[in-house]
Design a protein around this motif. Structure first.
Motif, PDB file in Angstrom:
ATOM      1  N   LEU A   1       0.799  -1.122   0.057  1.00 53.97           N
ATOM      2  CA  LEU A   1       0.010  -0.101   0.166  1.00 53.97           C
ATOM      3  C   LEU A   1       0.609   1.263   0.073  1.00 53.97           C
ATOM      4  O   LEU A   1       1.934   1.179   0.216  1.00 53.97           O
ATOM      5  CB  LEU A   1      -0.802   0.038   1.084  1.00 53.97           C
ATOM      6  N   GLY A   2       0.293   2.313  -0.490  1.00 53.36           N
ATOM      7  CA  GLY A   2       1.152   3.454  -0.505  1.00 53.36           C
ATOM      8  C   GLY A   2       1.926   3.761  -1.670  1.00 53.36           C
ATOM      9  O   GLY A   2       2.940   4.542  -1.556  1.00 53.36           O
ATOM     10  N   VAL A   3       2.095   2.714  -2.549  1.00 57.28           N
ATOM     11  CA  VAL A   3       3.113   2.714  -3.545  1.00 57.28           C
ATOM     12  C   VAL A   3       2.349   2.557  -4.866  1.00 57.28           C
ATOM     13  O   VAL A   3       1.434   1.928  -5.050  1.00 57.28           O
ATOM     14  CB  VAL A   3       4.062   1.573  -3.540  1.00 57.28           C
ATOM     15  N   SER A   4       2.864   3.135  -5.804  1.00 56.80           N
ATOM     16  CA  SER A   4       2.245   3.303  -7.259  1.00 56.80           C
ATOM     17  C   SER A   4       3.142   2.459  -8.345  1.00 56.80           C
ATOM     18  O   SER A   4       4.330   2.343  -7.966  1.00 56.80           O
ATOM     19  CB  SER A   4       1.870   4.499  -7.768  1.00 56.80           C
ATOM     20  N   VAL A   5       2.489   2.110  -9.376  1.00 57.93           N
ATOM     21  CA  VAL A   5       3.014   1.325 -10.453  1.00 57.93           C
ATOM     22  C   VAL A   5       3.460   2.443 -11.338  1.00 57.93           C
ATOM     23  O   VAL A   5       2.539   3.241 -12.051  1.00 57.93           O
ATOM     24  CB  VAL A   5       2.216   0.298 -11.098  1.00 57.93           C
ATOM     25  N   GLU A   6       4.494   2.634 -11.742  1.00 54.63           N
ATOM     26  CA  GLU A   6       4.992   3.796 -12.535  1.00 54.63           C
ATOM     27  C   GLU A   6       5.010   3.176 -14.204  1.00 54.63           C
ATOM     28  O   GLU A   6       4.988   3.852 -15.192  1.00 54.63           O
ATOM     29  CB  GLU A   6       6.393   4.383 -12.182  1.00 54.63           C
ATOM     30  N   ALA A   7       5.333   1.971 -14.319  1.00 47.79           N
ATOM     31  CA  ALA A   7       5.380   1.427 -15.872  1.00 47.79           C
ATOM     32  C   ALA A   7       5.331  -0.343 -15.639  1.00 47.79           C
ATOM     33  O   ALA A   7       5.367  -0.871 -14.766  1.00 47.79           O
ATOM     34  CB  ALA A   7       6.634   1.706 -16.181  1.00 47.79           C
ATOM     35  N   ILE A   8       4.438  -0.445 -16.816  1.00 47.59           N
ATOM     36  CA  ILE A   8       4.365  -2.020 -17.168  1.00 47.59           C
ATOM     37  C   ILE A   8       5.228  -2.443 -18.182  1.00 47.59           C
ATOM     38  O   ILE A   8       5.121  -1.940 -19.216  1.00 47.59           O
ATOM     39  CB  ILE A   8       2.883  -2.463 -17.306  1.00 47.59           C
ATOM     40  N   ASP A   9       6.239  -3.178 -17.836  1.00 50.28           N
ATOM     41  CA  ASP A   9       7.159  -3.884 -19.001  1.00 50.28           C
ATOM     42  C   ASP A   9       6.300  -5.175 -19.219  1.00 50.28           C
ATOM     43  O   ASP A   9       6.727  -6.214 -18.731  1.00 50.28           O
ATOM     44  CB  ASP A   9       8.475  -3.941 -18.287  1.00 50.28           C
ATOM     45  N   ARG A  10       5.737  -5.014 -20.441  1.00 50.99           N
ATOM     46  CA  ARG A  10       5.030  -6.269 -21.003  1.00 50.99           C
ATOM     47  C   ARG A  10       6.078  -7.454 -21.456  1.00 50.99           C
ATOM     48  O   ARG A  10       5.761  -8.791 -21.157  1.00 50.99           O
ATOM     49  CB  ARG A  10       3.991  -6.032 -22.094  1.00 50.99           C
ATOM     50  N   LYS A  11       7.102  -6.981 -22.084  1.00 46.14           N
ATOM     51  CA  LYS A  11       8.088  -7.898 -22.484  1.00 46.14           C
ATOM     52  C   LYS A  11       8.897  -9.028 -21.382  1.00 46.14           C
ATOM     53  O   LYS A  11       8.684 -10.138 -21.501  1.00 46.14           O
ATOM     54  CB  LYS A  11       9.321  -7.390 -23.344  1.00 46.14           C
ATOM     55  N   SER A  12       9.001  -8.110 -20.279  1.00 44.59           N
ATOM     56  CA  SER A  12      10.052  -9.123 -19.340  1.00 44.59           C
ATOM     57  C   SER A  12       8.884  -9.391 -18.229  1.00 44.59           C
ATOM     58  O   SER A  12       9.033 -10.097 -17.218  1.00 44.59           O
ATOM     59  CB  SER A  12      10.687  -8.087 -18.585  1.00 44.59           C
ATOM     60  N   ALA A  13       7.590  -8.945 -18.579  1.00 42.91           N
ATOM     61  CA  ALA A  13       6.668  -9.119 -17.418  1.00 42.91           C
ATOM     62  C   ALA A  13       6.769  -8.712 -15.918  1.00 42.91           C
ATOM     63  O   ALA A  13       6.827  -9.507 -14.882  1.00 42.91           O
ATOM     64  CB  ALA A  13       6.020 -10.798 -17.372  1.00 42.91           C
ATOM     65  N   LYS A  14       7.205  -7.354 -15.867  1.00 43.96           N
ATOM     66  CA  LYS A  14       7.666  -6.808 -14.532  1.00 43.96           C
ATOM     67  C   LYS A  14       6.925  -5.346 -14.393  1.00 43.96           C
ATOM     68  O   LYS A  14       6.669  -4.958 -15.560  1.00 43.96           O
ATOM     69  CB  LYS A  14       9.088  -6.516 -14.782  1.00 43.96           C
ATOM     70  N   LEU A  15       6.675  -5.151 -13.253  1.00 42.89           N
ATOM     71  CA  LEU A  15       6.259  -3.828 -12.892  1.00 42.89           C
ATOM     72  C   LEU A  15       7.347  -3.056 -12.288  1.00 42.89           C
ATOM     73  O   LEU A  15       8.117  -3.498 -11.565  1.00 42.89           O
ATOM     74  CB  LEU A  15       5.186  -3.719 -11.839  1.00 42.89           C
ATOM     75  N   HIS A  16       7.245  -1.808 -12.499  1.00 44.28           N
ATOM     76  CA  HIS A  16       8.248  -0.798 -12.016  1.00 44.28           C
ATOM     77  C   HIS A  16       7.626   0.148 -11.152  1.00 44.28           C
ATOM     78  O   HIS A  16       6.551   0.893 -11.590  1.00 44.28           O
ATOM     79  CB  HIS A  16       8.939   0.042 -13.177  1.00 44.28           C
ATOM     80  N   LEU A  17       7.824   0.068  -9.896  1.00 44.13           N
ATOM     81  CA  LEU A  17       7.243   0.819  -8.733  1.00 44.13           C
ATOM     82  C   LEU A  17       7.750   2.025  -8.171  1.00 44.13           C
ATOM     83  O   LEU A  17       8.963   2.117  -8.434  1.00 44.13           O
ATOM     84  CB  LEU A  17       6.986  -0.110  -7.442  1.00 44.13           C
ATOM     85  N   SER A  18       7.074   2.880  -7.730  1.00 42.74           N
ATOM     86  CA  SER A  18       7.550   4.204  -7.373  1.00 42.74           C
ATOM     87  C   SER A  18       8.467   4.309  -6.186  1.00 42.74           C
ATOM     88  O   SER A  18       9.456   5.186  -6.189  1.00 42.74           O
ATOM     89  CB  SER A  18       6.222   5.102  -6.773  1.00 42.74           C
ATOM     90  N   ASP A  19       8.692   3.152  -5.427  1.00 42.48           N
ATOM     91  CA  ASP A  19       9.623   2.968  -4.213  1.00 42.48           C
ATOM     92  C   ASP A  19      10.934   2.514  -4.966  1.00 42.48           C
ATOM     93  O   ASP A  19      11.918   2.139  -4.450  1.00 42.48           O
ATOM     94  CB  ASP A  19       9.345   1.963  -3.334  1.00 42.48           C
ATOM     95  N   GLY A  20      11.074   2.373  -6.398  1.00 39.08           N
ATOM     96  CA  GLY A  20      12.024   1.901  -7.072  1.00 39.08           C
ATOM     97  C   GLY A  20      12.295   0.458  -7.257  1.00 39.08           C
ATOM     98  O   GLY A  20      13.497  -0.010  -7.972  1.00 39.08           O
TER      99      GLY A  20
END
Length: 407
Positions: free
Chosen positions: A77-96
């Motif tokens: 909670l209290g963290v946002s998703v900044e980007a979805i990398d569909r190729k690698s199936a990974k999410l980049h979160l606001s906490d780094g």
């Protein structure tokens, strides 16, 4: 290998999906990511019981914290998703950090539409109402005797007007269109609620725009298109909402008034599903985006079924409600595109229903303090049965008898 499902968003669709997944696929690993500090909560009461002080924040919760722990849900909670990398199936979160997924479900909801910057000018004291933080901020402004200007005559604006009146505020509501509820209801329904609000003391003005807001740094004055100048203490903008589809758009998913999904809640990427207010789907010949608790629940359950391997798509039968003062409006179906309206009086004083027809087919019902007509209307719409207009208009005719027929 245990599959990991990641859900972005903390609303009704997310919680419905989680609960259903735990029934259908109990061993699946689930992570819930929410950009607010609260676990999934109910939003409709924010403009009603919560803002009016009848509910506490604990009552808003859709599930207690203990439930998430007992079900093995990883909550972030209290963290946002900044980007979805569909190729690698990974999410980049606001906490780094990054987070891998096997399946991703977007339950990102919708955002309140803000006033244009040319009008708001960065002034303080201008609010929208979409989340707990919004409602808490508004509560601090709602002191008896203060003057609130509400911009927008849709359901949010009207619901806030009702709460503001109950709280002892002076209320002015302006609607730029020719009448309130212009995009969502017939003139007959609007007539009822216009009269209701004016009887409660709301200064309701239609075909009126806010030309300018001024103050420094807090809003103090509103200049209206009808020439009036109002001294105001704060402003609430209820001018609609837009799908929170930025992540999906940036990831290259198909967008059409929201994230486009099919009857299985699948997006244009087979690993990514979406459910709730952020989505649009085909109903009949129209692509719809519905802001509805019922739709969020059903789409959440449909997404869970898809994750569990179900091949049976689901069709949704929309319903909605609005509480204003002691009046309950219940809506079955979607009135979009109607070409005829029939009013049905009810035996109870102050109760009535408005029935919408399109090409001689029943598509929606607005039931005002009339739960029996609402339930009958839902059953008839679901069954594809359309009463004759004269039957609808005759309160002595038992429409419920038609509900057992097939179309």
């Amino acid at each position: 290998m245990v599959r990991r499902t990641v859900i972005i968003g903390g609303g009704q669709a997310a919680i419905s999906m989680i609960a259903e997944v735990r029934q259908l696929a109990p061993d699946r690993a689930i992570t819930l990511i929410g950009d607010e500090p609260w676990l999934p909560y109910q939003r409709p009461p924010l403009s009603k019981a919560y803002l009016g002080g009848e509910w506490t924040i604990d009552r808003l919760a859709l599930r207690p914290a203990e439930w998430f722990a007992s079900e093995g849900i990883d909550t972030r909670l209290g963290v946002s998703v900044e980007a979805i990398d569909r190729k690698s199936a990974k999410l980049h979160l606001s906490d780094g950090s990054t987070l891998s997924f096997d399946d991703l479900v977007l339950c990102t909801g919708a955002r309140a539409r803000p006033l244009p910057e040319a009008l708001s000018q960065g002034l303080k004291g201008i609010y929208t109402l979409r989340g707990i933080a919004d409602a808490d901020a508004l509560r601090s402004e709602m002191q008896e005797g203060r003057h609130v200007l509400i911009i927008g005559g849709g359901y949010i604006g009207l619901e806030f007007a009702a709460i503001a009146v109950k709280s002892g505020l002076k209320v002015t509501l302006v609607e730029a269109a020719e009448r309130i509820l212009g995009r969502v209801a017939a003139a007959e329904t609007a007539d009822y609620f216009r009269a209701l609000h004016r009887a409660k003391g709301v200064d309701l003005r239609e075909a009126t725009q806010v030309a300018e807001l001024s103050g420094n740094p807090h809003v103090k004055r509103a200049y209206l298109s009808d020439g009036d100048v109002l001294d105001v203490d704060f402003v609430v903008a209820g001018i609609g909402a837009v799908a929170a589809d930025d992540l999906a758009r940036d990831a290259g998913l198909t967008i059409s008034n929201g994230i486009a999904v099919d009857d299985h809640c699948r997006t244009s990427d087979e690993r990514i599903l979406a459910a709730g207010d952020c989505t649009s789907f085909i109903r009949g010949e129209t692509r719809l985006r519905l802001e509805s608790v019922q739709n969020a629940i059903e789409q959440g359950e449909a997404a869970a079924a898809t994750l569990a391997g179900s091949t049976a798509g689901r069709k949704f039968s929309p319903w909605f409600w609005s509480d204003q003062y002691d009046t309950k409006l219940q809506i079955a179906g979607v009135s979009q595109g109607y070409d005829r309206v029939v009013r049905r009086p009810a035996k109870r004083e102050g109760a009535q229903s408005i029935w919408y027809l399109k090409a001689e087919k029943l598509i929606a019902v607005d039931a005002i303090n009339d739960p029996a007509s609402y339930m009958t209307g839902r059953r008839l719409i679901d069954a594809g049965v359309t009463p004759a207009p004269e039957e609808i208009a005759d309160p002595a005719f038992a429409l419920v008898k038609l509900a057992g027929r097939s179309a």
